[in-house]
Structure formats: structure tokens, C-alpha cells
Write a protein that holds these residues in place. Structure first.
Motif, PDB file in Angstrom:
ATOM      1  N   THR A  29      10.193   5.781   0.101  1.00  0.00           N
ATOM      2  CA  THR A  29      10.794   4.633   0.778  1.00  0.00           C
ATOM      3  C   THR A  29      10.190   2.751  -0.008  1.00  0.00           C
ATOM      4  OG1 THR A  29      12.589   3.387   2.100  1.00  0.00           O
ATOM      5  CG2 THR A  29      10.065   4.565   3.334  1.00  0.00           C
ATOM      6  N   GLU A  30      10.560   1.940  -0.132  1.00  0.00           N
ATOM      7  CA  GLU A  30       9.928   0.206  -0.321  1.00  0.00           C
ATOM      8  C   GLU A  30      10.660  -0.436   0.946  1.00  0.00           C
ATOM      9  OE1 GLU A  30       9.495   0.370  -5.013  1.00  0.00           O
ATOM     10  OE2 GLU A  30      11.309  -0.724  -3.908  1.00  0.00           O
ATOM     11  N   ALA A  31       9.936  -0.755   1.797  1.00  0.00           N
ATOM     12  CA  ALA A  31       9.042  -2.060   2.382  1.00  0.00           C
ATOM     13  C   ALA A  31       8.527  -3.393   2.124  1.00  0.00           C
ATOM     14  CB  ALA A  31       8.221  -1.048   3.444  1.00  0.00           C
ATOM     15  N   SER A  32       9.250  -4.626   2.452  1.00  0.00           N
ATOM     16  CA  SER A  32       9.290  -6.114   2.162  1.00  0.00           C
ATOM     17  C   SER A  32       7.575  -5.957   2.027  1.00  0.00           C
ATOM     18  CB  SER A  32      10.064  -6.523   2.895  1.00  0.00           C
ATOM     19  OG  SER A  32       9.400  -7.843   2.638  1.00  0.00           O
ATOM     20  N   ARG A  33       7.244  -7.044   1.230  1.00  0.00           N
ATOM     21  CA  ARG A  33       5.552  -6.806   0.625  1.00  0.00           C
ATOM     22  C   ARG A  33       5.336  -7.755   2.310  1.00  0.00           C
ATOM     23  NH1 ARG A  33       1.905  -9.894  -1.825  1.00  0.00           N
ATOM     24  NH2 ARG A  33       0.357  -8.061  -2.312  1.00  0.00           N
ATOM     25  N   ASP A  34       6.418  -8.430   2.255  1.00  0.00           N
ATOM     26  CA  ASP A  34       5.036  -9.865   3.262  1.00  0.00           C
ATOM     27  C   ASP A  34       5.222  -9.509   4.887  1.00  0.00           C
ATOM     28  OD1 ASP A  34       8.863  -9.044   3.736  1.00  0.00           O
ATOM     29  OD2 ASP A  34       9.062 -11.626   3.970  1.00  0.00           O
ATOM     30  N   LEU A  35       5.882  -8.008   4.835  1.00  0.00           N
ATOM     31  CA  LEU A  35       5.504  -7.648   6.586  1.00  0.00           C
ATOM     32  C   LEU A  35       4.246  -6.413   6.168  1.00  0.00           C
ATOM     33  CD1 LEU A  35       9.390  -6.356   7.062  1.00  0.00           C
ATOM     34  CD2 LEU A  35       8.322  -8.850   8.217  1.00  0.00           C
ATOM     35  N   TRP A  36       3.415  -6.776   5.418  1.00  0.00           N
ATOM     36  CA  TRP A  36       2.943  -6.161   4.958  1.00  0.00           C
ATOM     37  C   TRP A  36       1.232  -7.309   5.231  1.00  0.00           C
ATOM     38  CZ3 TRP A  36       0.260  -4.826   0.264  1.00  0.00           C
ATOM     39  CH2 TRP A  36      -0.743  -4.054  -0.626  1.00  0.00           C
ATOM     40  N   MET A  80       1.127  -1.190  -0.282  1.00  0.00           N
ATOM     41  CA  MET A  80       0.043  -0.049  -0.230  1.00  0.00           C
ATOM     42  C   MET A  80       0.413   0.895   0.109  1.00  0.00           C
ATOM     43  SD  MET A  80      -1.341   0.565   4.002  1.00  0.00           S
ATOM     44  CE  MET A  80      -0.722  -0.660   4.202  1.00  0.00           C
ATOM     45  N   PRO A  81       0.399   2.513  -0.386  1.00  0.00           N
ATOM     46  CA  PRO A  81       1.013   3.530  -0.997  1.00  0.00           C
ATOM     47  C   PRO A  81       0.588   4.200   0.439  1.00  0.00           C
ATOM     48  CG  PRO A  81       0.303   3.631  -2.369  1.00  0.00           C
ATOM     49  CD  PRO A  81       0.098   2.117  -1.366  1.00  0.00           C
ATOM     50  N   ILE A  82       1.419   4.958   1.319  1.00  0.00           N
ATOM     51  CA  ILE A  82       0.940   5.700   2.477  1.00  0.00           C
ATOM     52  C   ILE A  82       2.021   7.171   2.069  1.00  0.00           C
ATOM     53  CG2 ILE A  82       1.087   5.938   5.183  1.00  0.00           C
ATOM     54  CD1 ILE A  82       0.856   3.004   5.264  1.00  0.00           C
ATOM     55  N   TRP A  83       1.332   8.142   2.316  1.00  0.00           N
ATOM     56  CA  TRP A  83       1.882   9.393   1.283  1.00  0.00           C
ATOM     57  C   TRP A  83       1.353  10.072   2.800  1.00  0.00           C
ATOM     58  CZ3 TRP A  83       2.624  12.292  -3.233  1.00  0.00           C
ATOM     59  CH2 TRP A  83       3.508  11.591  -4.187  1.00  0.00           C
ATOM     60  N   TYR A  89       5.590   5.858   1.591  1.00  0.00           N
ATOM     61  CA  TYR A  89       6.110   4.277   1.868  1.00  0.00           C
ATOM     62  C   TYR A  89       5.030   3.514   0.844  1.00  0.00           C
ATOM     63  CZ  TYR A  89       8.130   6.159   6.393  1.00  0.00           C
ATOM     64  OH  TYR A  89       8.020   6.706   7.229  1.00  0.00           O
ATOM     65  N   HIS A  90       5.799   2.688   0.079  1.00  0.00           N
ATOM     66  CA  HIS A  90       5.449   1.857  -1.117  1.00  0.00           C
ATOM     67  C   HIS A  90       5.531   0.354  -0.675  1.00  0.00           C
ATOM     68  CE1 HIS A  90       5.760   4.432  -4.733  1.00  0.00           C
ATOM     69  NE2 HIS A  90       4.624   4.915  -3.866  1.00  0.00           N
ATOM     70  N   LEU A  91       4.766  -0.293   0.263  1.00  0.00           N
ATOM     71  CA  LEU A  91       4.463  -1.770   0.202  1.00  0.00           C
ATOM     72  C   LEU A  91       4.043  -2.330  -0.944  1.00  0.00           C
ATOM     73  CD1 LEU A  91       3.449  -0.450   3.189  1.00  0.00           C
ATOM     74  CD2 LEU A  91       4.779  -1.854   3.713  1.00  0.00           C
ATOM     75  N   ALA A  92       3.165  -2.622  -1.732  1.00  0.00           N
ATOM     76  CA  ALA A  92       2.209  -3.224  -2.709  1.00  0.00           C
ATOM     77  C   ALA A  92       3.094  -3.419  -4.112  1.00  0.00           C
ATOM     78  CB  ALA A  92       1.049  -2.657  -2.536  1.00  0.00           C
ATOM     79  N   ARG A  93       3.794  -2.628  -4.182  1.00  0.00           N
ATOM     80  CA  ARG A  93       4.453  -3.083  -5.332  1.00  0.00           C
ATOM     81  C   ARG A  93       6.110  -1.944  -4.954  1.00  0.00           C
ATOM     82  NH1 ARG A  93       0.442  -4.470  -5.991  1.00  0.00           N
ATOM     83  NH2 ARG A  93      -1.126  -4.701  -8.152  1.00  0.00           N
TER      84      ARG A  93
END
Length: 140
Positions: free
Chosen positions: A106-113, A1-4, A67-71
Motif C-alpha cells: 500500500t502506498e501512503a501520501s508522502r506529505d503525512l510522513w 519509508m518502506p515498512i514490512w 507500506y510505501h511512503l518514500a516513493r
């Protein structure tokens, strides 16, 4: 998910401008197949005297953390295309006001979402298409 998170100087953005920015930001992602509800945009107005740029109060500034998590970006071309879209959304609002702004992604690991305790479906999957259709996290 993107969070701004958009931290900004006091009284620089109207409610209508915030709403339009949130819709335009959401469209960046939804137009590329992400469920619209993935996108969060938080406006945080700095209280007077609480934010400093170069040690000085700045009356017309926005600092944006994305923050980018989904992609994740898969290529430099994809990164540059995304940055161009961000500029297309921010510049028309901030430039006429004589604002200064800065953003980073910043990109975060998708498996922590997780969403509502659920592992979000993979990109382009039937589960994700269902989430797009109902615009919320549901079991799939």
C-alpha cells in the motif's frame, strides 16, 4: 519509508533467515538510492493457535504487509519490476520450506510522513544524498 510486517507461523524462520531477509529487503531499496535506514522489517511470529487461514491453523504461512511512503510507483513497468524483486527475495526462503505466503503493498501520501520530526528530503536531492551518506535523519 518502506515498512514490512512479516507475520508468520511459529518456528518457521530462524534468526539467520530473518537477518538475511531483512538485508535483502533493505537492498531492494538501497540499491535504488534510498537511505538504508528508511527500511524497516518487522517479523511477528504468531503464537500457536492465534492465526488462521481459511478458518484453519496453517503451520507454514507468512502474511506480509508492505507500506510505501518514500516513493510511489510511477508506471506498471516499475510495479512489475518491484514485484519481481520481492519474489526474488522471498521465494528462495519460503519455497524450500513448503510455505504458503501472501503479500500486498500500500502506498501512503508522502506529505503525512516525518522522521525525527523532519520532513524527509525530496528524492535525489542533496538533502537525501546527505541522509544516504550518514544513514540517518539529519537537518538539511
Amino acid at each position: 519509508m518502506p515498512i514490512w510486517y512479516i507475520n508468520h507461523s511459529p518456528n518457521i524462520l530462524s534468526a539467520a533467515e530473518k537477518q538475511q531477509l531483512a538485508k535483502s529487503i533493505t537492498n531492494i531499496y538501497a540499491s535504488n538510492g534510498l537511505p538504508a535506514f528508511y527500511v524497516q522489517v518487522h517479523f511477528i511470529e504468531d503464537a500457536p493457535g492465534t492465526a488462521f487461514i481459511g478458518g484453519e491453523i496453517h503451520a507454514k504461512f507468512a502474511g506480509i504487509t508492505i507500506y510505501h511512503l518514500a516513493r510511489a510507483f510511477k508506471s506498471d513497468e516499475t510495479k512489475q519490476r518491484f514485484l519481481s524483486r520481492v519474489n526474488e527475495v522471498l521465494n528462495p526462503v519460503f519455497e524450500p520450506k513448503g510455505m504458503d505466503w501472501e503479500y500486498f503493498i500500500t502506498e501512503a501520501s508522502r506529505d503525512l510522513w516525518r522522521m525525527n520530526g523532519l520532513v524527509p528530503p525530496e528524492a535525489g536531492s542533496e538533502g537525501e544524498k546527505e541522509w544516504v551518506r550518514v544513514n540517518r535523519a539529519v537537518k538539511y
